[in-house]
Scaffold this motif. Sequence first.
Motif, PDB file in Angstrom:
ATOM      1  N   ASP A 195       1.158 -19.699  11.915  1.00 22.65           N
ATOM      2  CA  ASP A 195       2.060 -18.929  12.953  1.00 22.65           C
ATOM      3  C   ASP A 195       3.452 -18.884  12.343  1.00 22.65           C
ATOM      4  OD1 ASP A 195       3.276 -17.852  15.006  1.00 22.65           O
ATOM      5  OD2 ASP A 195       4.440 -19.868  15.831  1.00 22.65           O
ATOM      6  N   ALA A 196       3.521 -20.560  11.984  1.00 20.08           N
ATOM      7  CA  ALA A 196       5.126 -20.659  10.996  1.00 20.08           C
ATOM      8  C   ALA A 196       4.639 -20.024   9.425  1.00 20.08           C
ATOM      9  CB  ALA A 196       4.661 -22.465  10.762  1.00 20.08           C
ATOM     10  N   ILE A 197       4.060 -19.721   8.439  1.00 21.54           N
ATOM     11  CA  ILE A 197       3.892 -18.217   7.932  1.00 21.54           C
ATOM     12  C   ILE A 197       4.464 -17.470   8.327  1.00 21.54           C
ATOM     13  CG2 ILE A 197       2.939 -18.021   5.613  1.00 21.54           C
ATOM     14  CD1 ILE A 197       0.947 -20.451   5.800  1.00 21.54           C
ATOM     15  N   GLY A 198       3.587 -16.881   8.886  1.00 17.15           N
ATOM     16  CA  GLY A 198       4.164 -15.685   9.973  1.00 17.15           C
ATOM     17  C   GLY A 198       5.703 -15.467  10.555  1.00 17.15           C
ATOM     18  N   HIS A 199       6.548 -16.755  10.566  1.00 16.64           N
ATOM     19  CA  HIS A 199       7.563 -16.666  10.751  1.00 16.64           C
ATOM     20  C   HIS A 199       8.686 -16.850   9.810  1.00 16.64           C
ATOM     21  CE1 HIS A 199      11.412 -18.299  12.274  1.00 16.64           C
ATOM     22  NE2 HIS A 199      11.513 -18.804  11.475  1.00 16.64           N
ATOM     23  N   PHE A 200       8.570 -17.695   8.809  1.00 11.78           N
ATOM     24  CA  PHE A 200       9.209 -17.271   7.385  1.00 11.78           C
ATOM     25  C   PHE A 200       8.266 -16.031   6.414  1.00 11.78           C
ATOM     26  CE2 PHE A 200       9.036 -22.184   9.211  1.00 11.78           C
ATOM     27  CZ  PHE A 200      10.646 -21.816   8.937  1.00 11.78           C
ATOM     28  N   VAL A 201       7.821 -15.599   7.139  1.00 10.95           N
ATOM     29  CA  VAL A 201       7.384 -14.540   6.033  1.00 10.95           C
ATOM     30  C   VAL A 201       6.610 -13.458   7.079  1.00 10.95           C
ATOM     31  CG1 VAL A 201       5.935 -13.510   3.412  1.00 10.95           C
ATOM     32  CG2 VAL A 201       6.661 -15.677   3.958  1.00 10.95           C
ATOM     33  N   PRO A 202       7.338 -12.697   7.415  1.00  6.55           N
ATOM     34  CA  PRO A 202       7.043 -11.638   8.203  1.00  6.55           C
ATOM     35  C   PRO A 202       7.036 -10.423   7.564  1.00  6.55           C
ATOM     36  CG  PRO A 202       9.572 -12.128   9.206  1.00  6.55           C
ATOM     37  CD  PRO A 202       8.623 -12.902   7.735  1.00  6.55           C
ATOM     38  N   ASP A 203       7.928  -9.994   6.868  1.00 12.31           N
ATOM     39  CA  ASP A 203       7.707  -8.829   6.150  1.00 12.31           C
ATOM     40  C   ASP A 203       7.929  -8.743   4.595  1.00 12.31           C
ATOM     41  OD1 ASP A 203       7.914  -6.567   4.660  1.00 12.31           O
ATOM     42  OD2 ASP A 203       9.739  -5.971   6.317  1.00 12.31           O
ATOM     43  N   VAL A 223       3.269 -10.556  -1.166  1.00 11.02           N
ATOM     44  CA  VAL A 223       2.376  -9.697  -0.359  1.00 11.02           C
ATOM     45  C   VAL A 223       0.828 -10.726  -0.485  1.00 11.02           C
ATOM     46  CG1 VAL A 223       0.936  -7.753  -1.646  1.00 11.02           C
ATOM     47  CG2 VAL A 223       2.533  -7.557  -1.133  1.00 11.02           C
ATOM     48  N   SER A 224       0.480 -11.477  -2.097  1.00  8.48           N
ATOM     49  CA  SER A 224      -0.607 -12.038  -1.470  1.00  8.48           C
ATOM     50  C   SER A 224      -0.267 -13.401  -0.266  1.00  8.48           C
ATOM     51  CB  SER A 224      -0.446 -13.238  -2.751  1.00  8.48           C
ATOM     52  OG  SER A 224      -1.414 -13.834  -3.125  1.00  8.48           O
ATOM     53  N   ARG A 243      -1.678  -5.152   1.873  1.00 13.60           N
ATOM     54  CA  ARG A 243      -2.024  -4.635   0.860  1.00 13.60           C
ATOM     55  C   ARG A 243      -0.988  -3.424   0.988  1.00 13.60           C
ATOM     56  NH1 ARG A 243      -6.125  -0.912   3.193  1.00 13.60           N
ATOM     57  NH2 ARG A 243      -4.342   0.264   3.712  1.00 13.60           N
ATOM     58  N   ASP A 244      -0.755  -2.767   1.453  1.00  9.34           N
ATOM     59  CA  ASP A 244       0.209  -1.346   1.663  1.00  9.34           C
ATOM     60  C   ASP A 244       1.489  -1.801   0.615  1.00  9.34           C
ATOM     61  OD1 ASP A 244      -2.415  -0.489   3.104  1.00  9.34           O
ATOM     62  OD2 ASP A 244      -1.083  -0.195   5.083  1.00  9.34           O
ATOM     63  N   LYS A 245       2.245  -2.998   1.271  1.00 14.59           N
ATOM     64  CA  LYS A 245       3.790  -3.248   0.832  1.00 14.59           C
ATOM     65  C   LYS A 245       3.736  -3.755  -1.310  1.00 14.59           C
ATOM     66  CE  LYS A 245       6.057  -3.330   4.355  1.00 14.59           C
ATOM     67  NZ  LYS A 245       6.437  -4.348   5.563  1.00 14.59           N
ATOM     68  N   LEU A 246       2.303  -3.923  -1.071  1.00 16.19           N
ATOM     69  CA  LEU A 246       2.199  -3.740  -2.745  1.00 16.19           C
ATOM     70  C   LEU A 246       2.216  -2.768  -3.169  1.00 16.19           C
ATOM     71  CD1 LEU A 246       1.716  -6.423  -4.860  1.00 16.19           C
ATOM     72  CD2 LEU A 246      -0.818  -5.413  -4.933  1.00 16.19           C
ATOM     73  N   SER A 247       2.192  -1.337  -3.334  1.00 18.10           N
ATOM     74  CA  SER A 247       2.345  -0.570  -4.160  1.00 18.10           C
ATOM     75  C   SER A 247       3.861  -0.395  -4.896  1.00 18.10           C
ATOM     76  CB  SER A 247       2.211   0.753  -3.363  1.00 18.10           C
ATOM     77  OG  SER A 247       0.819   0.955  -2.655  1.00 18.10           O
ATOM     78  N   ASP A 298      -9.518  -2.572   0.556  1.00 16.79           N
ATOM     79  CA  ASP A 298      -9.664  -2.577  -1.092  1.00 16.79           C
ATOM     80  C   ASP A 298      -8.406  -1.580  -1.015  1.00 16.79           C
ATOM     81  OD1 ASP A 298      -9.901  -3.181  -3.520  1.00 16.79           O
ATOM     82  OD2 ASP A 298     -12.328  -1.835  -3.738  1.00 16.79           O
ATOM     83  N   LEU A 299      -7.962  -1.775  -2.355  1.00 14.84           N
ATOM     84  CA  LEU A 299      -6.097  -1.023  -2.879  1.00 14.84           C
ATOM     85  C   LEU A 299      -7.198   0.542  -3.827  1.00 14.84           C
ATOM     86  CD1 LEU A 299      -5.760  -4.711  -3.649  1.00 14.84           C
ATOM     87  CD2 LEU A 299      -3.718  -3.061  -4.048  1.00 14.84           C
ATOM     88  N   THR A 300      -6.626   1.518  -2.320  1.00 17.75           N
ATOM     89  CA  THR A 300      -6.588   3.000  -3.937  1.00 17.75           C
ATOM     90  C   THR A 300      -5.409   3.227  -4.120  1.00 17.75           C
ATOM     91  OG1 THR A 300      -6.004   3.997  -1.089  1.00 17.75           O
ATOM     92  CG2 THR A 300      -7.927   3.291  -1.784  1.00 17.75           C
TER      93      THR A 300
END
Length: 950
Positions: A195-203, A223-224, A243-247, A298-300
Amino acid sequence: MLRRALLLTVAAASALSMAAVPAVADPTASAAPPESTAPAVSPAATQAAPDFAAPVLRYRELLTGGADVDPADPAYAAALARLDAEADAHLATLTPTGWADLQGADGNTVHAVALRLQSISLAYATVGSRRYGDAETAASVVRALTWMHAERYRPGKPETGNWYGWEIGAPNYLLHNLVLLGEAVPAELRAGLLDAIGHFVPDPARRKVSGVPEVGGNLADKVSITVRRGLLSGDAAVTTMGRDKLSPVFDHVSSGDGWYPDGSLIQHFYFAYTGGYGNALLGSTATVFALLGGTPWDLTDPDRGNVTRWIFDGFEPVMFRGQLLANVRGRGISRPHDNDYAVARSALAAMTVLAQAASPDDRRRIAALVAEHAASGGFYETATVGQIALARRLTSGVAPRGDLTLTKVYAGMDRFVHHRPGYAFTVAGRSSRVGAYEAGNNENLRGWYTGDGMTMLYNADRTQYTDGFWPTVDSYRLPGVTNATRESYPRTAKDTAWYGFRQSDPHTGGVALGDLSAFGMRTQAERDYHSRQPIDLTARKSWFTFGDTIVALGADISASDVAAQTTVENRMNPGEVRTGEGWMHIEGTGGYLFPEGMPQSRRESRTGRWSEIGVHASDEITREYETVWFDHGAAPKQASYAYYVLPGSSAEETAELAARPKVRIADNSAQVQSAIEERGANSRLAATFWSCATAASTVRAYGPAEVAMRQEGSTLEVAVSDPTWRQSQTLVEIARTGREVISADPRVTVLSTSPTIRLAVDTAGALGAAVTVQVKVRPTARPPLAGAGCEGSRVRPDADAYARGGAYAGRNFNGQGLVAKTVADQSYARQSFLRFARPEGEISLARLWLRGAIADAGGTSTTLTLYEAPAGWEESTLTWAGRPALGRAIGEVTITGSTPAWYSIDLTAHLRAGGSTSFALAGPPGVATTLAAQFADRETPDGAPYLQVF
């Protein structure tokens, strides 16, 4: 047991970090594997949904090496000993509240705590470690993680200090801890940390502390982190979001951060960073590929195949015998443990994973590449257990590639590299597009001249740039650099807060035809960031390669306020030095020729500390150097230098070449620099054209260009590039008579093959890339070049004037120069108009020349656009109210500085297509504000505008 190639070991991930990391302790002893069972994987990963089990297991195995680890194998045994020694050292001082030396609450500290804890967790989870499956080891880490979550890393804590530690460093290693410890982490603590990781890296696409968009390596890292958080949480939505933010990282760029088509990697807007953020980008992208391959996530992305090109175009050419070249590592050169070998290991680890998604041919090529660097660079001597497993899986039965034979220009990041058997020679340049050096986070404090044409020669000396070079080398005398002396212009060794000086001149770039190449760089000295003392030193510098002969030329070295010098070499721990008439030889390095007089040289011991150039404390280091330099004196006027570098040559070979050089320097002036090799009818020529000029009486370029030409019998091949990135057309003429065109790049138009060969090169949007053409020629024909030379025909304007808006909209300003400015207050807005008679005859090249400068206190640089304008206006009656409407935009020009200079706009395509010869100069479309730029008009005797036509 799952068997598949996996990504990044912990050490690889550590090397990707752009923040400081502690040293790895020396190994103490090998140990037999304990009798223990493997740590269990957390139920959150295996029972939340069947889709998550396999990627979580892959994640654990990519860190530990999995079941492939054989403790009896000497390489694994040594790596296990290093792992245990590090874990033991950290456990010995670990308390339930962390470590006494890491009690801060800033970003760097939370990052460092998480990193140390994962080194212990890694020992707990790695087969063959003495701590494998040891419950007390896990309990010690869990106690520290509990304290860290309660007191340091949880929602509500402010991001004090470096944002990187909160949003990339700490979350990366906390996730490692969670997957390595598995069920040993209580469910409540696991959920809290996730939860803390999600707080500091929400997007992952946006920085939480500031909201700025993330790009390049930082984006891939986040992204990783998001993908791994989603997998460990059993949350498909979070995994999908990551995954979708890696493009965006797959797309090539033409400016700013990212991968360029030629393999250049820029980060922080204008710094060459393949071995820093590029490494992070490669590693984190490989993580995502490895964890999501074969899953519903999987990445497409259709551009995902570009990642393989990163390896071959981006990384392979900047690696030599297990090292990643220092001139693409940015401020990382100031970290003692983040050296060329450590960074290369990280890149190789990522490549072993990405190879599994490559085509069979590419996979074999990657395997040979990895095998080469593993064998020649001491990879297994320092690799982690996981890195060894990754490399062994890929390279089993694969022969090492051997040294590269490759010459490559990285136009996107102003770098050049020349690989030959036994060595790699490289140049670091800068321009209006690429910055001089980066200093930030109190790192790289003496990097002042590392991007000013610094040359580096990598060879059999494995420690030249990795054993105390950076804190001990004389930072005022870096090889290849022309700069002010220490005494005449002292620099300040302080952080510059990420500032990156970019000069106004854009000319840096090159071309390559096999082992024949040209690389030119215009140097404008940087004003010291802190002292702000003025400096006006400028120089024109070129490097030409002819196989194992490298020619270095400097011309037009001028300054009014400093003394200048050019350093030829500054070799650490040199061998015996021998000299003769016009030559020098350094044992273990090679030879140097000095056709215009011997330079000065000195053998000296130098002492420094890593803390003097960065944040890492160290004892004093002393190294011996052989320094060779040319002294240009105080306030030089058009000084010059010339020397040859002969890597690997013996003293006898050097003396022979000094007496009978195979390559001749033909030109070294402010207009052109060139060298030529002639063997009967065969010849090779390399040239930098700073303006319209003729090189070696053989090639004429009608403007700035880099050119390489080689003739073998009846086959002539020519490569041309625009190093300024600003020209839309480049015209080249060659004193050869052609019979037929064999092949030509689509951008090349062959205007004639007889009596001379004339080429028009479309360089618009080429990003400095070279184009080539092959022509069958008469082997011995040497026709004279066109008699008009560089003058061409000049067409003066029939009329010119500027108009001013607002309160002045009804006034005529004819005869008062030309001015252009866009601004909201129309009383200060101005547009200029010019009209010419149409040039007669065929047009090969046409340019509009204007002489002007910035005339505005609001800044030092502005870009203006040239538009078509209806011809029905007269200069004596032109007003703002009655001015012609702006038509189609046909070109632009960037004006820099308050000193008048000539600027050109290419009109070749426009006039060939029958376009108007009535023009308007104004602000770019859609731009609300520009600076005022003032130009000479046709009434000015020495600076009147004109069309130049060839």
